[in-house]
Design a protein around this motif. Structure first.
Motif, mmCIF file in Angstrom:
data_model
loop_
_atom_site.group_PDB
_atom_site.id
_atom_site.type_symbol
_atom_site.label_atom_id
_atom_site.label_comp_id
_atom_site.label_asym_id
_atom_site.label_seq_id
_atom_site.Cartn_x
_atom_site.Cartn_y
_atom_site.Cartn_z
ATOM 1 N N GLY A 10 -9.691 -1.558 -23.732
ATOM 2 C CA GLY A 10 -10.507 -1.110 -22.609
ATOM 3 C C GLY A 10 -11.544 -2.147 -22.214
ATOM 4 O O GLY A 10 -12.277 -2.591 -23.090
ATOM 5 N N PRO A 11 -11.593 -2.500 -20.902
ATOM 6 C CA PRO A 11 -10.686 -2.032 -19.858
ATOM 7 C C PRO A 11 -9.223 -2.282 -20.228
ATOM 8 O O PRO A 11 -8.901 -3.271 -20.876
ATOM 9 C CB PRO A 11 -11.091 -2.847 -18.629
ATOM 10 N N ALA A 12 -8.412 -1.359 -19.825
ATOM 11 C CA ALA A 12 -7.037 -1.333 -20.313
ATOM 12 C C ALA A 12 -6.039 -1.330 -19.158
ATOM 13 O O ALA A 12 -6.405 -1.420 -17.991
ATOM 14 C CB ALA A 12 -6.840 -0.095 -21.189
ATOM 15 N N ALA A 13 -4.772 -1.225 -19.526
ATOM 16 C CA ALA A 13 -3.694 -1.248 -18.543
ATOM 17 C C ALA A 13 -3.832 -0.103 -17.540
ATOM 18 O O ALA A 13 -4.203 1.015 -17.900
ATOM 19 C CB ALA A 13 -2.347 -1.152 -19.252
ATOM 20 N N LEU A 14 -3.525 -0.410 -16.310
ATOM 21 C CA LEU A 14 -3.437 0.587 -15.249
ATOM 22 C C LEU A 14 -1.986 0.679 -14.778
ATOM 23 O O LEU A 14 -1.252 -0.318 -14.825
ATOM 24 C CB LEU A 14 -4.340 0.215 -14.072
ATOM 25 N N PRO A 15 -1.539 1.847 -14.332
ATOM 26 C CA PRO A 15 -0.148 1.976 -13.889
ATOM 27 C C PRO A 15 0.128 1.061 -12.696
ATOM 28 O O PRO A 15 -0.668 1.001 -11.750
ATOM 29 C CB PRO A 15 -0.033 3.450 -13.489
ATOM 30 N N LEU A 16 1.254 0.376 -12.744
ATOM 31 C CA LEU A 16 1.604 -0.529 -11.654
ATOM 32 C C LEU A 16 1.658 0.189 -10.304
ATOM 33 O O LEU A 16 1.149 -0.341 -9.304
ATOM 34 C CB LEU A 16 2.935 -1.223 -11.957
ATOM 35 N N PRO A 17 2.222 1.399 -10.204
ATOM 36 C CA PRO A 17 2.220 2.076 -8.900
ATOM 37 C C PRO A 17 0.820 2.326 -8.355
ATOM 38 O O PRO A 17 0.596 2.269 -7.141
ATOM 39 C CB PRO A 17 2.956 3.393 -9.183
ATOM 40 N N ALA A 18 -0.135 2.616 -9.229
ATOM 41 C CA ALA A 18 -1.516 2.835 -8.782
ATOM 42 C C ALA A 18 -2.124 1.543 -8.255
ATOM 43 O O ALA A 18 -2.866 1.543 -7.259
ATOM 44 C CB ALA A 18 -2.360 3.393 -9.927
ATOM 45 N N LEU A 19 -1.803 0.427 -8.900
ATOM 46 C CA LEU A 19 -2.298 -0.872 -8.453
ATOM 47 C C LEU A 19 -1.621 -1.289 -7.148
ATOM 48 O O LEU A 19 -2.275 -1.828 -6.238
ATOM 49 C CB LEU A 19 -2.043 -1.921 -9.530
ATOM 50 N N GLU A 20 -0.326 -1.030 -7.049
ATOM 51 C CA GLU A 20 0.393 -1.394 -5.826
ATOM 52 C C GLU A 20 -0.109 -0.581 -4.638
ATOM 53 O O GLU A 20 -0.217 -1.102 -3.516
ATOM 54 C CB GLU A 20 1.898 -1.182 -6.032
ATOM 55 N N ARG A 21 -0.430 0.671 -4.877
ATOM 56 C CA ARG A 21 -0.982 1.500 -3.800
ATOM 57 C C ARG A 21 -2.315 0.922 -3.332
ATOM 58 O O ARG A 21 -2.575 0.840 -2.123
ATOM 59 C CB ARG A 21 -1.174 2.931 -4.294
ATOM 60 N N ALA A 22 -3.146 0.494 -4.266
ATOM 61 C CA ALA A 22 -4.422 -0.116 -3.903
ATOM 62 C C ALA A 22 -4.208 -1.420 -3.144
ATOM 63 O O ALA A 22 -4.919 -1.705 -2.163
ATOM 64 C CB ALA A 22 -5.249 -0.358 -5.160
ATOM 65 N N ARG A 23 -3.245 -2.191 -3.587
ATOM 66 C CA ARG A 23 -2.936 -3.459 -2.887
ATOM 67 C C ARG A 23 -2.526 -3.193 -1.443
ATOM 68 O O ARG A 23 -3.032 -3.826 -0.512
ATOM 69 C CB ARG A 23 -1.804 -4.177 -3.619
#
Length: 375
Positions: A10-23
Motif C-alpha cells: 500500500g499504495p497497492a495494485a488497482l484493477p486495470l479496468p478501473a484505471l482504464e476507465r479513469a484514463r
C-alpha cells in the motif's frame, strides 16, 4: 505497455479496468470538457460520482439505514486519534485488542487523544510475545485472551495486520470478538471488502482506501448514527464525526479524484459478482500461496498460526536474509515487485489484495517452486 505484477502492501495494485476507465475519462469527464479533478465538489458532475460511490458501498455490504457511510481524510492514522476523541467521554475508557503493529499504533494514538480530554484507554488483550525488536505476533486473539470491560465506550480491533500477516475472521477458530452491547470498532484498512461482512456487528468500520479499494488520501468510514449523535462536542468541529455526517462528507473539499477512483473500483467489484465472488477469488489465491509454502516447509516458513493466516498479506521467511534478498531481486527481474517484507520484521510479504490477479499468483507460485528447488 509493460505493467508489472504488483504485490505492494500500500499504495497497492488497482484493477486495470478501473484505471482504464479513469484514463478514458481523464481529460473530458461526463462530456464536461474538464477532468473530474477540475470539477467543483458542489457541482452536479462530481456529486453524481460521490453519490454513486456511497450507494455502491451500501449495496455491496448491505449497510443498514442506521449507519452513515462517509468519506474522510487523514488516513486511518488520523482516525486512530479522531475516534476516541469522539467516542470516549470524560471519565470513561475504551478497550483495545492488539494483534500487531497497527493495533499498537492505534492504541498509542488513542492514549494521547483521550489523555487530553480526561478519558483513557486500556489493553483488553494482546497476542504479542517478546519485547522490542524481538516482539512478534502470530495469531488473532481468542476469547480466552480478552478481559473486556462491560462499561467500555467501545472495543477496538485491527481486522488484518498488514505487517505481521495476522487476520481475524478467516477461519471459524478466529472470529471477531463478541463484545455484547459494547460497540465493536474495527480498522479494516487492509482487508476491507475482501468478503461479505455483517456490518450490524460493528459500531464503526474504517478503512484507508490505498490498500484494497482505491488510492491514498481517502478513508471510508461506516458508523452507527447513534454513535455519531452521541459524540463529543467539546472538540474542534472538523474532528467531530457529526460534521461529515451532517454534510454528506462535503463540509470541506473532499479528495475528489480519490473518491472517483474508489467509485471505479467498486463498480469493477460489483461487475465481478460482488463480495461472494471476491471471497472465492481471494481464498483461492491464498490457498495457492500457502500451499506452496507448506509443501516446501524446509525452505519457506510462515510464522503465523494457520487459523489466523491472512488472506490479504501472506508473510514468510526463507533460510537466510541473503536468500530473501536474492528472492526479491530475482522476482523483480521477472516482473514481480513489492515482495520485500516490512522493515520492522523482514522476510517476504505477498500482498494479494482484491486487484491482484489470480494469474499473478500463479506466476509467483511457479517462481517460488523453482526458487525452492534451486535452494
Amino acid at each position: 505497455m509493460n505493467r508489472v505484477k504488483n504485490f505492494n502492501a500500500g499504495p497497492a495494485a488497482l484493477p486495470l479496468p478501473a484505471l482504464e476507465r479513469a484514463r478514458d475519462e481523464f481529460l473530458d469527464f461526463a462530456k464536461s470538457g474538464m477532468c473530474v479533478m477540475e470539477h467543483s465538489h458542489r457541482g452536479k458532475e462530481y456529486e453524481a460520482v460521490h453519490d454513486e460511490a456511497i450507494a455502491l458501498l451500501r449495496e455491496l455490504l448491505g449497510v443498514p439505514d442506521t449507519y452513515d457511510v462517509l468519506f474522510v481524510q487523514g488516513g486511518a492514522s488520523q482516525l486512530f486519534a479522531q475516534l476516541p476523541m469522539n467516542l470516549v467521554e470524560k471519565g470513561r475508557s475504551a478497550d483495545y485488542v492488539v494483534t500487531g503493529a497497527w493495533g499498537e499504533k492505534a492504541l498509542s494514538e488513542a492514549k494521547a487523544a483521550t489523555a487530553m480530554l480526561g478519558a483513557s484507554v486500556r489493553v483488553a488483550g494482546t497476542t504479542g510475545t517478546g519485547e522490542g525488536k524481538e516482539k512478534s505476533y502470530v495469531r488473532a486473539a481468542t476469547a480466552k485472551d480478552l478481559q473486556l470491560a462491560p462499561d467500555a465506550a467501545y472495543v477496538h480491533v485491527t481486522s488484518n495486520e498488514t505487517i505481521h500477516g495476522v487476520e481475524y475472521d478467516v477461519t471459524p477458530a478466529r472470529p471477531f470478538p463478541d463484545t455484547g452491547k459494547v460497540p465493536l470498532v474495527a480498522d479494516m484498512s487492509s482487508d476491507f471488502l475482501w468478503k461479505p461482512l455483517d456490518v450490524s456487528r460493528f459500531g464503526v468500520i474504517y478503512a484507508g482506501a490505498q490498500k484494497n479499494i482505491g488510492p491514498s488520501g481517502v478513508v471510508v468510514l461506516i458508523v452507527r448514527k447513534d454513535l455519531v449523535a452521541a459524540g463529543r462536542k467539546d472538540i474542534p468541529k472538523i474532528f467531530q464525526l457529526r460534521t461529515p455526517a451532517e454534510n454528506k462528507s462535503l463540509y470541506n473539499t473532499p479528495p475528489t479524484f480519490g473518491i472517483y477512483m474508489v467509485r471505479n473500483v467498486l463498480a469493477w467489484l460489483k461487475g465481478l459478482g460482488g463480495l461472494p465472488a471476491m471471497e472465492k477469488r481471494n481464498r483461492d489465491k491464498a490457498a495457492k500461496l500457502y500451499g506452496v509454502i507448506d509443501a516446501n516447509a524446509s525452505f519457506y516458513r510462515c510464522p503465523v498460526e494457520k487459523e489466523s493466516r491472512s488472506v490479504m498479506n501472506v508473510v514468510f521467511r526463507l533460510p537466510s536474509e541473503a536468500d530473501e534478498e536474492r528472492f526479491v531481486k530475482e522476482a523483480k527481474a521477472q516482473g514481480m515487485v513489492g515482495l520485500k517484507g516490512h522493515r520492522s520484521v523482514g522476510g517476504i510479504r505477498v500482498s494479494a489484495y482484491n486487484a491482484v490477479e489470480p494469474a499473478w499468483i500463479d506466476a509467483l507460485c511457479e517462481f517460488m517452486q523453482a526458487f525452492a528447488k534451486r535452494g
